[in-house]
Design a protein around this motif. Structure first.
Motif, PDB file in Angstrom:
ATOM      1  N   VAL A 196       6.616  43.525   6.571  1.00 51.87           N
ATOM      2  CA  VAL A 196       6.683  44.412   5.412  1.00 51.87           C
ATOM      3  C   VAL A 196       8.134  44.652   5.017  1.00 51.87           C
ATOM      4  CG1 VAL A 196       4.543  45.645   5.972  1.00 51.87           C
ATOM      5  CG2 VAL A 196       6.716  46.499   6.871  1.00 51.87           C
ATOM      6  N   PHE A 197       8.314  45.097   3.775  1.00 45.67           N
ATOM      7  CA  PHE A 197       9.592  45.616   3.288  1.00 45.67           C
ATOM      8  C   PHE A 197       9.395  47.109   3.080  1.00 45.67           C
ATOM      9  CE2 PHE A 197      12.112  47.068  -0.340  1.00 45.67           C
ATOM     10  CZ  PHE A 197      13.392  46.693   0.031  1.00 45.67           C
ATOM     11  N   TYR A 198      10.401  47.919   3.408  1.00 43.31           N
ATOM     12  CA  TYR A 198      10.208  49.365   3.283  1.00 43.31           C
ATOM     13  C   TYR A 198      11.515  50.075   2.926  1.00 43.31           C
ATOM     14  CZ  TYR A 198      11.894  48.973   8.143  1.00 43.31           C
ATOM     15  OH  TYR A 198      12.604  48.651   9.264  1.00 43.31           O
ATOM     16  N   LYS A 199      11.351  51.306   2.426  1.00 43.14           N
ATOM     17  CA  LYS A 199      12.487  52.188   2.146  1.00 43.14           C
ATOM     18  C   LYS A 199      12.158  53.563   2.707  1.00 43.14           C
ATOM     19  CE  LYS A 199      12.962  54.732  -1.352  1.00 43.14           C
ATOM     20  NZ  LYS A 199      13.007  55.298  -2.713  1.00 43.14           N
ATOM     21  N   PHE A 200      13.076  54.119   3.483  1.00 45.26           N
ATOM     22  CA  PHE A 200      12.938  55.473   4.003  1.00 45.26           C
ATOM     23  C   PHE A 200      14.044  56.343   3.422  1.00 45.26           C
ATOM     24  CE2 PHE A 200      11.042  53.865   8.276  1.00 45.26           C
ATOM     25  CZ  PHE A 200       9.839  53.649   7.645  1.00 45.26           C
ATOM     26  N   SER A 201      13.680  57.512   2.917  1.00 52.93           N
ATOM     27  CA  SER A 201      14.670  58.482   2.460  1.00 52.93           C
ATOM     28  C   SER A 201      15.082  59.324   3.660  1.00 52.93           C
ATOM     29  CB  SER A 201      14.078  59.380   1.367  1.00 52.93           C
ATOM     30  OG  SER A 201      13.625  58.600   0.286  1.00 52.93           O
ATOM     31  N   SER A 202      16.355  59.238   4.027  1.00 54.38           N
ATOM     32  CA  SER A 202      16.809  59.889   5.247  1.00 54.38           C
ATOM     33  C   SER A 202      17.851  60.964   4.935  1.00 54.38           C
ATOM     34  CB  SER A 202      17.375  58.848   6.212  1.00 54.38           C
ATOM     35  OG  SER A 202      17.619  59.413   7.478  1.00 54.38           O
ATOM     36  N   VAL A 203      18.587  61.358   5.954  1.00 57.64           N
ATOM     37  CA  VAL A 203      19.599  62.410   5.810  1.00 57.64           C
ATOM     38  C   VAL A 203      20.865  61.815   5.221  1.00 57.64           C
ATOM     39  CG1 VAL A 203      20.977  64.143   7.018  1.00 57.64           C
ATOM     40  CG2 VAL A 203      18.646  63.651   7.791  1.00 57.64           C
ATOM     41  N   GLY A 204      21.138  62.123   3.956  1.00 57.44           N
ATOM     42  CA  GLY A 204      22.359  61.662   3.315  1.00 57.44           C
ATOM     43  C   GLY A 204      22.367  60.212   2.900  1.00 57.44           C
ATOM     44  N   ASP A 206      19.597  56.543   1.781  1.00 62.85           N
ATOM     45  CA  ASP A 206      18.344  55.812   1.771  1.00 62.85           C
ATOM     46  C   ASP A 206      18.506  54.600   2.678  1.00 62.85           C
ATOM     47  OD1 ASP A 206      17.029  57.502   0.069  1.00 62.85           O
ATOM     48  OD2 ASP A 206      17.338  56.287  -1.730  1.00 62.85           O
ATOM     49  N   MET A 207      17.448  54.266   3.393  1.00 61.20           N
ATOM     50  CA  MET A 207      17.492  53.140   4.298  1.00 61.20           C
ATOM     51  C   MET A 207      16.444  52.115   3.877  1.00 61.20           C
ATOM     52  SD  MET A 207      16.293  52.587   8.116  1.00 61.20           S
ATOM     53  CE  MET A 207      14.793  52.053   7.321  1.00 61.20           C
ATOM     54  N   TYR A 208      16.873  50.877   3.690  1.00 59.42           N
ATOM     55  CA  TYR A 208      15.970  49.783   3.350  1.00 59.42           C
ATOM     56  C   TYR A 208      15.774  48.911   4.576  1.00 59.42           C
ATOM     57  CZ  TYR A 208      17.073  51.251  -1.398  1.00 59.42           C
ATOM     58  OH  TYR A 208      17.234  51.998  -2.539  1.00 59.42           O
ATOM     59  N   GLY A 209      14.537  48.495   4.819  1.00 62.09           N
ATOM     60  CA  GLY A 209      14.260  47.715   6.011  1.00 62.09           C
ATOM     61  C   GLY A 209      13.298  46.580   5.765  1.00 62.09           C
ATOM     62  N   TYR A 210      13.274  45.669   6.699  1.00 64.82           N
ATOM     63  CA  TYR A 210      12.430  44.473   6.623  1.00 64.82           C
ATOM     64  C   TYR A 210      11.991  44.153   8.043  1.00 64.82           C
ATOM     65  CZ  TYR A 210      11.404  39.457   5.795  1.00 64.82           C
ATOM     66  OH  TYR A 210      10.825  38.209   5.698  1.00 64.82           O
ATOM     67  N   ALA A 211      10.687  44.028   8.236  1.00 64.58           N
ATOM     68  CA  ALA A 211      10.156  43.730   9.569  1.00 64.58           C
ATOM     69  C   ALA A 211       9.289  42.490   9.511  1.00 64.58           C
ATOM     70  CB  ALA A 211       9.339  44.905  10.087  1.00 64.58           C
ATOM     71  N   SER A 212       9.450  41.620  10.496  1.00 65.51           N
ATOM     72  CA  SER A 212       8.637  40.417  10.543  1.00 65.51           C
ATOM     73  C   SER A 212       8.511  39.958  11.994  1.00 65.51           C
ATOM     74  CB  SER A 212       9.266  39.302   9.707  1.00 65.51           C
ATOM     75  OG  SER A 212       8.446  38.149   9.696  1.00 65.51           O
ATOM     76  N   VAL A 213       7.387  39.348  12.305  1.00 64.97           N
ATOM     77  CA  VAL A 213       7.187  38.824  13.657  1.00 64.97           C
ATOM     78  C   VAL A 213       8.139  37.665  13.893  1.00 64.97           C
ATOM     79  CG1 VAL A 213       5.577  37.589  15.155  1.00 64.97           C
ATOM     80  CG2 VAL A 213       4.814  39.567  13.863  1.00 64.97           C
ATOM     81  N   GLU A 214       8.731  37.655  15.080  1.00 63.18           N
ATOM     82  CA  GLU A 214       9.725  36.646  15.439  1.00 63.18           C
ATOM     83  C   GLU A 214       9.248  35.891  16.672  1.00 63.18           C
ATOM     84  OE1 GLU A 214      12.970  34.310  15.745  1.00 63.18           O
ATOM     85  OE2 GLU A 214      12.740  35.741  14.132  1.00 63.18           O
ATOM     86  N   THR A 215       8.969  34.608  16.528  1.00 64.35           N
ATOM     87  CA  THR A 215       8.599  33.798  17.686  1.00 64.35           C
ATOM     88  C   THR A 215       9.717  32.821  18.049  1.00 64.35           C
ATOM     89  OG1 THR A 215       7.464  32.275  16.184  1.00 64.35           O
ATOM     90  CG2 THR A 215       6.120  33.946  17.276  1.00 64.35           C
ATOM     91  N   ASN A 216      10.601  32.555  17.107  1.00 60.62           N
ATOM     92  CA  ASN A 216      11.784  31.732  17.363  1.00 60.62           C
ATOM     93  C   ASN A 216      12.999  32.497  16.863  1.00 60.62           C
ATOM     94  OD1 ASN A 216      10.409  29.220  18.245  1.00 60.62           O
ATOM     95  ND2 ASN A 216       9.596  29.279  16.155  1.00 60.62           N
TER      96      ASN A 216
END
Length: 350
Positions: A196-204, A206-216
């Protein structure tokens, strides 16, 4: 050898799992020492969000704990270019900066009489007298009754016992300092499934993130996918940082060597959330030590939950699960009900 130090419980790692475990042991009157190679406060790749089950459990385990956070209740989800599914969560997610949050947990441990030593773990050896002998990279040796591994996903203790992990997730992040939105946004796409791609509103920030399964070890491919997602949502590409999270939960093999938090693979297989399970496994390690029981017994609910999450993960990213997700995201009331029901079901199960 004559001058090696003896301690009742040695904890490797001063992150959330290690600091909470140390604080709980101090509350119980158990002598312990935390060893970490980092200088705190230190930053870490992590969204920093505490769901209601996580912050309520933390409040219960560490009475009076103080830390800075932003409460976020506005949730937004989108599948490809479909309409955005938006709802207000019944319980807020407490968004923190991990650098500050982790330091607050460590400071709580220190304020309650805990001891911290700077050092890097090298190896451990089981002794004939039932003690564990730990050797640091400096050559210093410490013997202990219990060794607790809280040294994160790249745990050297886990590596010594179990070798390389077969399944792990890659998390990439980028921060927009000085910008504060008011939501959590998650985007699902076939371009980065499973992930997934995501954005979290944090303290001071915004944080953008990307998560994916890694086998290599394919960091360039993941970075390219993250950059494409950032560009799609109009976010200028800046400094990207990354980390691996182990998705394999390892079995408990010795009663005097306990792996907790990310070191043991205790993170949600679907969402990557690790703080709740860090607190929970820390509490279960303390119970095993204080009550003289096996960690397999005190932590059996967590082991069972991790196995169940594997099945949920496999179904979620299966073709039928993916289609069901797309359909459900067209019904905000269903998503809100599922989200709030999960929070209620897991809240306060210490």
């Amino acid at each position: 050898m004559e001058n090696k130090r003896h301690i009742d419980v040695l904890i490797i790692g001063a992150g959330p799992a290690g600091s909470v475990c140390g604080s709980l042991l101090k509350q119980a009157g158990v002598e312990c020492l935390i060893v970490d190679q980092a200088t705190f406060p230190r930053d870490k790749v992590c969204g920093g969000g505490l769901t209601v089950k996580a912050w309520r459990l933390l409040d219960m385990l560490l009475p009076g704990i103080q830390y800075n956070y932003r409460p976020i209740t506005r949730m937004r989800c989108q599948f490809e270019n479909d309409a955005v599914c938006e709802f207000q969560a019944e319980y807020p997610i407490r968004m923190t900066r991990r650098k500050d949050f982790d330091y607050s947990l460590l400071q709580y441990y220190l304020d309650h009489g805990g001891e911290l030593m700077k050092g890097s773990f090298a190896r451990f050896d089981q002794q004939a007298d039932g003690q564990v002998l730990v050797t640091l990279k400096s050559g210093e040796q410490i013997s202990c009754r219990y060794l607790v591994a809280a040294d994160g996903s790249n745990s050297q203790i886990r590596q010594q016992i179990h070798g390389d992990s077969k399944l792990r997730a890659m998390f990439l992040e980028q921060f927009d300092e000085g910008k504060e939105s008011d939501d959590v946004f998650v985007h699902f796409s076939n371009n980065y499934r499973p992930g997934v791609f995501y954005k979290f509103s944090s303290v001071g920030r915004d944080m953008y993130g990307y998560a994916s399964v890694e086998t290599n070890d394919d960091m360039p491919r993941h970075k390219a996918g993250f950059k494409q997602a950032l560009t799609k949502f109009g976010v200028p590409v800046d400094r990207i940082c990354g980390a691996y999270i182990q998705l394999d939960t390892v079995p408990h093999t010795a009663d005097n060597v306990i792996l907790i938090g990310d070191a043991g693979g205790f993170a949600n297989k679907l969402t990557g959330e690790g703080l709740y399970d860090a607190f929970k496994t820390a509490a279960n390690a303390k119970r095993a030590i204080v009550e003289g029981r096996s960690f397999s017994e005190t932590n059996k609910e967590e082991f069972r939950k991790m196995e169940h999450q594997k099945k949920v993960y496999e179904f979620f990213f299966s073709p039928i699960g993916w289609r069901l997700l797309r359909w459900a995201l067209r019904c905000p009331r269903i998503i809100k009900w599922l989200f709030d029901a999960k929070m209620k079901r897991e809240t306060f199960r210490a």
